[in-house]
Design an enzyme around this catalytic site. Structure first.
Site, PDB file in Angstrom:
ATOM      1  N   CYS A 198      28.248  38.961  11.506  1.00 61.64           N
ATOM      2  CA  CYS A 198      28.865  40.265  11.296  1.00 61.64           C
ATOM      3  C   CYS A 198      29.422  40.533   9.901  1.00 61.64           C
ATOM      4  O   CYS A 198      29.537  41.694   9.533  1.00 61.64           O
ATOM      5  CB  CYS A 198      29.925  40.517  12.352  1.00 61.64           C
ATOM      6  SG  CYS A 198      30.962  39.100  12.729  1.00 61.64           S
ATOM      7  N   HIS A 255      35.743  37.847  14.081  1.00 65.11           N
ATOM      8  CA  HIS A 255      34.686  38.843  13.994  1.00 65.11           C
ATOM      9  C   HIS A 255      35.063  39.897  12.951  1.00 65.11           C
ATOM     10  O   HIS A 255      36.240  40.180  12.731  1.00 65.11           O
ATOM     11  CB  HIS A 255      34.449  39.524  15.347  1.00 65.11           C
ATOM     12  CG  HIS A 255      33.601  38.720  16.280  1.00 65.11           C
ATOM     13  ND1 HIS A 255      34.039  37.553  16.860  1.00 65.11           N
ATOM     14  CD2 HIS A 255      32.332  38.901  16.722  1.00 65.11           C
ATOM     15  CE1 HIS A 255      33.085  37.053  17.620  1.00 65.11           C
ATOM     16  NE2 HIS A 255      32.038  37.848  17.558  1.00 65.11           N
TER      17      HIS A 255
END
Length: 406
Positions: free
Chosen positions: A128, A302
């Site tokens: 990500c 994340h």
């Protein structure tokens, strides 16, 4: 006749069909890219789960699990036809196909600020950092992906990001060599993630490691919401620490904080276990972001693309599971407990989108502005259910008033 599939060359596959023939399929990335699904991918189809075989005679062939061989759909001539007309999708239970050997990631067309934009999708375990950076630049229209492109490799996305960096520093001989080094040595590492060390005193507080500085060079804020409230008892013990510092102290709490009260200890332990987001952190992000500013938000290892719109924080929905949901683009953050609300690219709820479509349809068939305005006001004042159709309610109202299209 029993046939064992064989690969005659790197991009060719001999494979049996459902009707008993044995054909040679093109399994190359180039041949399959038009269809958005690649050789070996597991997918769900109208006939059940299947494996993508390859391309033959300009058709993408699938082996349905219960069939004896491969087959295709006459009306599945490209990705949009397969996805929207036939409902072919990647199997949610087999995310490995998203990051297969070809390294392809899905591209989704969305509307943002009244303009069509391509964004890159990822699975929950995807790399990500690179995708979140790319999506910020895509939404800012500083880089772009052609509307006909359905998938992109991380290498190509990285090339676009570095290309933009070289453009903004083209006249800076001190920075350009650094950008070249990032291209060769840093971006490849971002494809598998990014280790960061949060500082608890600042939403932009991160140890400035070399990979982390890519955000600074691209002029993109990297923010987090793991902030210890100033008014809380433990602030003096925690605020100057980094995550690594506090994690080390938590292993020997009594020795690390010898004079601390039991209530303060409980607060610090709760803070350490708070899923890396606090109410104070959310407040500070809102205060420090400009309206419609785009940034990258870090939480729970994340990275996500974030913006502030109408004073609220929104996360870009880049999960591949929402690829076919055109009305799901932003996830409005309601609180720290996971409450959320999916919105369109124009930050409208699904119902608001339906009402807007009804308004445009009424104008298109000939009702005047005043009549349409009255009808939409009536729709908005009605108690709508999930099954209510705003257009039907509006038409019923217009008919009751004796209005007819002009």
């Amino acid at each position: 006749m029993s046939v064992t599939p064989s690969t005659d060359s790197k991009n060719k596959l001999t494979y049996p069909t459902k009707n008993g023939k044995v054909l040679e399929f093109d399994i190359s990335e180039g041949a399959c890219s038009k269809f958005g699904f690649f050789h070996g991918s597991r997918v769900t189809t109208p006939k059940g789960s299947a494996t993508v075989i390859g391309v033959k005679d300009d058709n993408l062939w699938f082996h349905i699990d219960r069939d004896s061989g491969a087959s295709f759909w006459d009306n599945g001539k490209d990705y949009e036809a397969l996805l929207y007309q036939l409902g072919v999708q990647l199997d949610d239970n087999d995310f490995s196909t998203i990051t297969d050997k070809s390294g392809q990631y899905r591209v989704k067309r969305v509307t943002y600020m009244n303009k069509p934009i391509s964004i890159v999708l990822q699975n929950e375990n995807g790399p990500c950092p690179l995708i979140s950076i790319g999506n910020v630049l895509l939404l800012q229209q500083k880089i772009s992906i052609d509307q006909d492109i359905k998938t992109i490799t991380l290498k190509k996305l990285g090339d676009k990001i570095i290309g933009y960096a070289r453009l903004i520093y083209h006249d800076n001989p001190d920075i350009l060599p650094i950008i070249d080094d990032y291209d060769k040595n840093v971006l490849p590492s971002l494809e598998t993630g990014l280790i960061v060390n949060i500082k608890f005193d600042n939403i932009c507080g991160f140890d400035k490691t070399e990979p982390c500085q890519i955000f600074d060079y691209l002029k993109i804020k990297l923010v987090h919401g793991w902030i210890y409230p100033e008014e809380a008892e433990g602030h003096v013990f925690v605020s100057d620490l980094t995550y690594n510092d506090l994690a080390a102290k938590m292993t020997s709490f009594g020795q690390s904080f010898p004079d601390i009260t039991s209530s303060t200890e409980e607060q610090i332990r709760d803070f350490f276990a708070c899923n890396q987001l606090t109410i104070k952190g959310l407040e500070l992000i809102k205060e420090n972001l400009e309206e419609d500013e785009l940034c990258v938000f870090f939480r729970n290892n994340h990275f996500a693309t974030m913006t502030k719109h109408a004073g609220d924080l929104h996360i870009l929905v880049s999960d591949v599971g929402y690829e076919s949901e055109s009305a799901v683009v932003w996830d409005k953050i309601i609180g720290i407990g996971g409450e959320n609300l999916f919105l369109s690219g124009e930050f409208k709820t699904r119902r608001e989108n339906q009402v807007e479509i009804a308004r445009l349809d009424l104008l298109a068939i000939g009702y005047n502005d005043e009549q349409v305005g009255q009808a939409i006001d009536h729709v908005n004042q009605s108690k709508l259910t999930d099954s209510s159709e705003p257009f039907s309610i509006a038409i019923e109202y217009l008919n009751s008033k004796g209005y007819t299209p002009g």
